[in-house]
Design a protein around this motif. Structure first.
Motif, PDB file in Angstrom:
ATOM      1  N   ALA A   3     -37.051 -32.517   3.487  1.00 47.51           N
ATOM      2  CA  ALA A   3     -35.607 -33.384   3.493  1.00 47.51           C
ATOM      3  C   ALA A   3     -34.541 -32.504   3.027  1.00 47.51           C
ATOM      4  O   ALA A   3     -33.560 -32.381   3.576  1.00 47.51           O
ATOM      5  CB  ALA A   3     -35.708 -34.622   3.094  1.00 47.51           C
ATOM      6  N   ALA A   4     -34.823 -31.800   1.566  1.00 46.16           N
ATOM      7  CA  ALA A   4     -33.981 -31.037   1.171  1.00 46.16           C
ATOM      8  C   ALA A   4     -33.475 -29.757   1.827  1.00 46.16           C
ATOM      9  O   ALA A   4     -32.494 -29.148   1.520  1.00 46.16           O
ATOM     10  CB  ALA A   4     -34.229 -30.805  -0.138  1.00 46.16           C
ATOM     11  N   ALA A   5     -34.431 -29.289   2.598  1.00 44.10           N
ATOM     12  CA  ALA A   5     -34.415 -27.857   3.267  1.00 44.10           C
ATOM     13  C   ALA A   5     -33.715 -27.958   4.649  1.00 44.10           C
ATOM     14  O   ALA A   5     -33.393 -27.019   5.271  1.00 44.10           O
ATOM     15  CB  ALA A   5     -35.721 -27.202   3.161  1.00 44.10           C
ATOM     16  N   GLN A   6     -33.565 -29.157   5.004  1.00 46.67           N
ATOM     17  CA  GLN A   6     -32.917 -29.258   6.411  1.00 46.67           C
ATOM     18  C   GLN A   6     -31.379 -29.287   6.440  1.00 46.67           C
ATOM     19  O   GLN A   6     -31.124 -29.183   5.623  1.00 46.67           O
ATOM     20  CB  GLN A   6     -33.315 -30.618   7.120  1.00 46.67           C
ATOM     21  N   GLU A   7     -31.082 -28.805   7.705  1.00 45.13           N
ATOM     22  CA  GLU A   7     -29.681 -28.592   7.775  1.00 45.13           C
ATOM     23  C   GLU A   7     -28.956 -30.272   7.524  1.00 45.13           C
ATOM     24  O   GLU A   7     -29.391 -31.166   8.183  1.00 45.13           O
ATOM     25  CB  GLU A   7     -29.067 -28.177   9.255  1.00 45.13           C
ATOM     26  N   PRO A   8     -28.111 -30.409   7.228  1.00 45.24           N
ATOM     27  CA  PRO A   8     -27.405 -31.709   6.739  1.00 45.24           C
ATOM     28  C   PRO A   8     -27.348 -32.721   7.838  1.00 45.24           C
ATOM     29  O   PRO A   8     -27.574 -33.799   7.808  1.00 45.24           O
ATOM     30  CB  PRO A   8     -26.124 -31.688   5.928  1.00 45.24           C
ATOM     31  N   ALA A   9     -26.837 -32.047   8.795  1.00 47.59           N
ATOM     32  CA  ALA A   9     -26.748 -32.887  10.107  1.00 47.59           C
ATOM     33  C   ALA A   9     -27.998 -33.253  10.804  1.00 47.59           C
ATOM     34  O   ALA A   9     -28.038 -34.179  11.708  1.00 47.59           O
ATOM     35  CB  ALA A   9     -25.742 -32.114  10.984  1.00 47.59           C
ATOM     36  N   ALA A  10     -29.192 -32.591  10.550  1.00 46.89           N
ATOM     37  CA  ALA A  10     -30.233 -32.821  11.039  1.00 46.89           C
ATOM     38  C   ALA A  10     -31.073 -33.954  10.293  1.00 46.89           C
ATOM     39  O   ALA A  10     -32.055 -34.353  10.707  1.00 46.89           O
ATOM     40  CB  ALA A  10     -30.941 -31.523  11.218  1.00 46.89           C
ATOM     41  N   VAL A  11     -30.610 -34.153   9.008  1.00 46.39           N
ATOM     42  CA  VAL A  11     -31.493 -35.231   8.217  1.00 46.39           C
ATOM     43  C   VAL A  11     -31.269 -36.613   9.016  1.00 46.39           C
ATOM     44  O   VAL A  11     -30.076 -37.141   9.134  1.00 46.39           O
ATOM     45  CB  VAL A  11     -30.752 -35.205   6.923  1.00 46.39           C
ATOM     46  N   ASP A  12     -32.418 -37.197   9.264  1.00 44.13           N
ATOM     47  CA  ASP A  12     -32.592 -38.432   9.889  1.00 44.13           C
ATOM     48  C   ASP A  12     -32.510 -39.559   8.756  1.00 44.13           C
ATOM     49  O   ASP A  12     -32.273 -39.275   7.500  1.00 44.13           O
ATOM     50  CB  ASP A  12     -33.611 -38.561  10.826  1.00 44.13           C
ATOM     51  N   LYS A  13     -32.272 -40.828   9.228  1.00 42.54           N
ATOM     52  CA  LYS A  13     -32.501 -42.111   8.247  1.00 42.54           C
ATOM     53  C   LYS A  13     -33.514 -41.834   7.308  1.00 42.54           C
ATOM     54  O   LYS A  13     -33.527 -42.177   6.239  1.00 42.54           O
ATOM     55  CB  LYS A  13     -32.555 -43.180   9.141  1.00 42.54           C
ATOM     56  N   LEU A  14     -34.867 -41.611   7.867  1.00 43.71           N
ATOM     57  CA  LEU A  14     -35.946 -41.423   6.885  1.00 43.71           C
ATOM     58  C   LEU A  14     -35.736 -40.467   5.944  1.00 43.71           C
ATOM     59  O   LEU A  14     -36.178 -40.909   4.684  1.00 43.71           O
ATOM     60  CB  LEU A  14     -37.236 -40.913   7.784  1.00 43.71           C
ATOM     61  N   GLY A  15     -35.212 -39.368   6.317  1.00 41.72           N
ATOM     62  CA  GLY A  15     -35.088 -38.215   5.186  1.00 41.72           C
ATOM     63  C   GLY A  15     -34.055 -38.738   4.095  1.00 41.72           C
ATOM     64  O   GLY A  15     -34.342 -38.390   3.061  1.00 41.72           O
ATOM     65  N   ARG A  16     -32.907 -39.166   4.581  1.00 44.32           N
ATOM     66  CA  ARG A  16     -31.964 -39.493   3.690  1.00 44.32           C
ATOM     67  C   ARG A  16     -32.497 -40.648   2.867  1.00 44.32           C
ATOM     68  O   ARG A  16     -32.211 -40.895   1.505  1.00 44.32           O
ATOM     69  CB  ARG A  16     -30.921 -40.014   4.479  1.00 44.32           C
ATOM     70  N   LEU A  17     -33.155 -41.595   3.492  1.00 38.82           N
ATOM     71  CA  LEU A  17     -33.726 -42.825   2.626  1.00 38.82           C
ATOM     72  C   LEU A  17     -34.590 -42.346   1.455  1.00 38.82           C
ATOM     73  O   LEU A  17     -34.667 -42.856   0.373  1.00 38.82           O
ATOM     74  CB  LEU A  17     -34.573 -43.678   3.532  1.00 38.82           C
ATOM     75  N   GLY A  18     -35.475 -41.465   1.970  1.00 38.26           N
ATOM     76  CA  GLY A  18     -36.460 -40.887   1.055  1.00 38.26           C
ATOM     77  C   GLY A  18     -35.799 -40.295  -0.189  1.00 38.26           C
ATOM     78  O   GLY A  18     -36.100 -40.218  -1.252  1.00 38.26           O
ATOM     79  N   MET A  19     -34.758 -39.546  -0.036  1.00 41.26           N
ATOM     80  CA  MET A  19     -34.079 -38.775  -1.110  1.00 41.26           C
ATOM     81  C   MET A  19     -33.472 -39.696  -1.773  1.00 41.26           C
ATOM     82  O   MET A  19     -33.382 -39.582  -3.195  1.00 41.26           O
ATOM     83  CB  MET A  19     -33.064 -37.663  -0.482  1.00 41.26           C
ATOM     84  N   GLU A  20     -32.828 -40.827  -1.316  1.00 41.49           N
ATOM     85  CA  GLU A  20     -32.175 -41.691  -2.165  1.00 41.49           C
ATOM     86  C   GLU A  20     -32.907 -42.392  -2.922  1.00 41.49           C
ATOM     87  O   GLU A  20     -32.556 -42.465  -4.429  1.00 41.49           O
ATOM     88  CB  GLU A  20     -31.325 -42.767  -1.274  1.00 41.49           C
ATOM     89  N   ARG A  21     -34.218 -42.993  -2.414  1.00 42.87           N
ATOM     90  CA  ARG A  21     -35.160 -43.680  -3.160  1.00 42.87           C
ATOM     91  C   ARG A  21     -35.744 -42.843  -4.496  1.00 42.87           C
ATOM     92  O   ARG A  21     -35.859 -43.170  -5.706  1.00 42.87           O
ATOM     93  CB  ARG A  21     -36.123 -44.083  -2.419  1.00 42.87           C
ATOM     94  N   VAL A  22     -36.007 -41.370  -4.160  1.00 42.99           N
ATOM     95  CA  VAL A  22     -36.592 -40.723  -5.323  1.00 42.99           C
ATOM     96  C   VAL A  22     -35.571 -40.272  -6.248  1.00 42.99           C
ATOM     97  O   VAL A  22     -35.996 -40.271  -7.610  1.00 42.99           O
ATOM     98  CB  VAL A  22     -37.159 -39.342  -4.690  1.00 42.99           C
ATOM     99  N   LEU A  23     -34.378 -39.987  -6.215  1.00 40.01           N
ATOM    100  CA  LEU A  23     -33.455 -39.810  -7.129  1.00 40.01           C
ATOM    101  C   LEU A  23     -33.262 -41.070  -7.909  1.00 40.01           C
ATOM    102  O   LEU A  23     -33.003 -41.012  -9.071  1.00 40.01           O
ATOM    103  CB  LEU A  23     -32.078 -39.501  -6.406  1.00 40.01           C
ATOM    104  N   ASP A  24     -33.228 -42.233  -7.234  1.00 39.16           N
ATOM    105  CA  ASP A  24     -33.154 -43.526  -7.847  1.00 39.16           C
ATOM    106  C   ASP A  24     -34.468 -43.482  -9.023  1.00 39.16           C
ATOM    107  O   ASP A  24     -34.397 -43.961 -10.163  1.00 39.16           O
ATOM    108  CB  ASP A  24     -33.124 -44.832  -7.086  1.00 39.16           C
ATOM    109  N   VAL A  25     -35.590 -43.383  -8.473  1.00 44.19           N
ATOM    110  CA  VAL A  25     -36.777 -43.678  -9.366  1.00 44.19           C
ATOM    111  C   VAL A  25     -36.610 -42.640 -10.511  1.00 44.19           C
ATOM    112  O   VAL A  25     -37.166 -42.900 -11.550  1.00 44.19           O
ATOM    113  CB  VAL A  25     -38.048 -43.561  -8.617  1.00 44.19           C
TER     114      VAL A  25
END
Length: 604
Positions: free
Chosen positions: A568-590
């Motif tokens: 998810a971190a390696a993708q182009e920002p515009a290509a990050v879908d809901k799943l990738g964004r959601l996963g990044m949010e959750r891991v940063l929070d944890v």
């Protein structure tokens, strides 16, 4: 509270617990002690700014009674008049004293008489007894933690965790509850801690702990026809808004331009008369002009917000946020501390917190449309034939597959060991077991009653806690008129054929309010809480994730799937879908949660 110690010698511990609630009560503080009890309070002054100080005590024959109270009682004026007729005398104009005097007159039977949102604790020295009471819908939180000789309690887990006897353990069952999103009654994630159930009185003394439920969402026949039901909904809403506008500090309405918030705005404007109703909305830089519809939001909020504000002559302010404010790590830290858990809603939590913080510069009380979807049937799952009949929680079923909140970030081995699907199945079976069926009720009507019951007794609790925590963290009291128990139980028992009488979501509410709203707003299709579409925010998110990945020894990777995070971190920002964004949010929070709370996480 402790029966084997003298708590007058442990004031510092009570003060430390109260300090964690400073954001909830920035205006005043106090601690009261007796031999076996210590009650701390932080005050957000709303009613009787001078006279409503807490802890509040009353000297009575045989001892003293002390009260600490969070929330508001909306019928306190009527209760005060009733108590005065019974001989009670008042020294303040506060609702707090009404609750205290009500307890002295009626004991814990005061609970049934209160209309409001409240969590309160009373220590009665006459019997060395603690009484805890929580409001009917659970608008105000209340947590408890039994100890070897007593009980710790507080509005939030952080208050309890500040005490040296509380252990910061999250076991496998706590992990399941946190991740499964089923809101099991009483569960508090932290091992040994639990929530006081809504509409419950908890009494603790030397003989033990007893609980009494003073209100339930019960199945009853609905005698009114459609026209009478629509009229009654309008009457209840108007009375509720009138009650909830009472305040000795500036108040406002959260306005999104949707049916729910617009309803509150026009009703509030009607009661305020010549006084312009203050309203606030949240938006993002460039979003209105560059808005792209998605499956949750078909239209931007701004045009509808303007239509309502102009319709009632509101004193309106737009709070416009940019990606830098949303991506600020300090905002993530403050929202996580507010919620005590890494729930992973990311910028939707951040924008809500920043909105509340901005409102606090102008108002101390805000009315919110929260819970209208649960009461009136507004969510997509109420209208999806497949989801209606699914034997699982509707908010899980509607998001199955493409929006599985756990699969996007959780390590597959951890997920398998926790058996979240099995936990959800068990939770669902427990949740539907107590829903009573009326004689002659059709399969569809009973099924929709179950849907309504699940949302009102489970899903709503999550939303109310979110709204309470983030608003109180900003020193703002948010009131929720759609949670008035009279309205909830009336609409709950209206048949689905009425709630969906025009084939649309929230038919009863729409029909009750159509004549008072701008036509475009009255006919607007439900739109979810706004989310930024700015790819610069996603880019900032990716940068923070890459920084975390440079810490390979971080404990978060005992839970998180590192490869998915890297992808998810390696993708182009515009290509990050809901799943990738959601996963990044959750891991940063944890990861941040682990850093701040140092939990003892015990995997199965």
């Amino acid at each position: 509270m402790a029966f084997e110690r003298d708590l007058t010698l442990e004031v510092p511990a009570a003060e430390a617990m109260a300090r964690t609630m400073a954001c909830r009560g920035p205006d005043a503080e106090g601690v009261w002690t007796s031999r076996h009890a210590a009650l701390g309070h932080r005050r957000l002054s709303i009613i009787d700014l001078e006279g409503g100080a807490q802890p509040m005590t009353a000297q009575v024959p045989g001892g003293e009674v002390c009260l600490v109270f969070s929330g508001e009682v909306y019928n306190f004026t009527e209760l005060r008049a009733e108590l005065e007729k019974l001989g009670e005398r008042f020294g303040t104009a506060s609702d707090t004293e009404v609750v205290l005097r009500g307890y002295l007159r009626w004991g814990d039977g005061v609970a049934e008489r209160l209309n409001g949102m409240f969590a309160l604790a009373i220590w009665d020295t006459r019997e060395d007894r603690l009484v805890l009471i929580r409001d009917r819908l659970g608008v105000k939180p209340l947590y408890v933690y039994p100890t070897r000789d007593g009980l710790l309690f507080g509005s939030e887990p952080k208050a309890i965790l500040a005490h040296p006897e509380a252990r910061r353990v999250v076991d496998a069952d706590g992990l399941r509850e946190w991740l499964a999103f089923v809101m099991t009654p009483r569960h508090a994630i932290w091992h040994g801690m639990r929530q006081v159930e809504p509409a419950t009185v908890v009494t603790v003394d030397a003989r033990g702990t007893r609980e009494r439920v003073f209100w339930r969402l019960e199945t009853r026949p609905h005698p009114d026809d459609l026209d009478s039901t629509i009229a009654r909904v309008g009457e209840l809403l108007d009375d509720t808004v009138r009650r909830q506008l009472v305040s000795d500090v500036p108040r406002c309405v959260l306005l999104s331009g949707g049916l729910d918030s617009s309803t509150l705005t026009v009703l509030a404007a009607g009661h305020l008369g010549a006084e312009r109703v203050p309203t606030f909305s949240v938006d993002f830089v460039g979003q209105t002009d560059g808005f792209a519809p998605d499956d949750l939001r078909g239209t931007p909020d701004a045009p509808f917000v303007r239509a309502v504000a102009e319709h009632v002559g509101a004193d309106h302010r737009d709070i416009v946020l940019d990606h830098a404010a949303l991506a600020d790590p300090d905002v993530r830290r403050k929202t996580l501390v507010a919620r005590d858990l890494p729930v992973g809603f990311g910028e939707m939590d951040f924008s809500l917190y920043l909105l509340f913080k901005a409102i606090n510069e102008h108002s101390t009380v805000a009315l919110s449309g929260e819970s209208a979807d649960e009461v009136f049937g507004g969510y997509r799952q109420f209208h999806d034939e497949r989801i209606r009949w699914a034997r699982e929680f509707p908010w899980i079923a509607i998001n199955a597959g493409p929006l599985d909140r756990d699969a996007v970030w959780l390590d597959p081995g951890v997920r398998a060991a926790l058996d979240l699907d099995g936990y959800r199945r068990g939770g669902y079976a427990d949740a539907v077991r107590g829903v009573t069926r009326l004689d002659g009720e059709s399969d569809l009507e009973h099924r929709m009653r179950i849907m309504s019951h699940l949302h009102l007794t489970r899903f709503l609790r999550f939303l109310l806690e979110r709204k309470d925590r983030l608003s109180m963290a900003a020193g703002l009291e948010v009131r929720v008129p759609f949670c008035d128990h009279r309205l909830v139980e009336y609409v709950y028992n209206a048949p689905w054929s009425m709630k969906n009488h025009d084939g649309r979501e929230k038919s009863l509410l729409r029909s009750a309010m159509r004549a008072k709203l701008p036509a475009a707003v009255a006919e607007r299709v439900k739109s979810a809480y706004p989310s930024t579409q700015d790819t610069f925010y996603v880019k900032a998110l990716q940068e923070q994730v890459r920084e975390l990945l440079r810490q390979p020894g971080h404990t978060v990777f005992a839970l998180a799937d590192r490869r998915k995070l890297q992808a998810a971190a390696a993708q182009e920002p515009a290509a990050v879908d809901k799943l990738g964004r959601l996963g990044m949010e959750r891991v940063l929070d944890v990861a941040l949660w682990i850093d701040l709370y140092r939990p003892d996480v015990r995997l199965p």
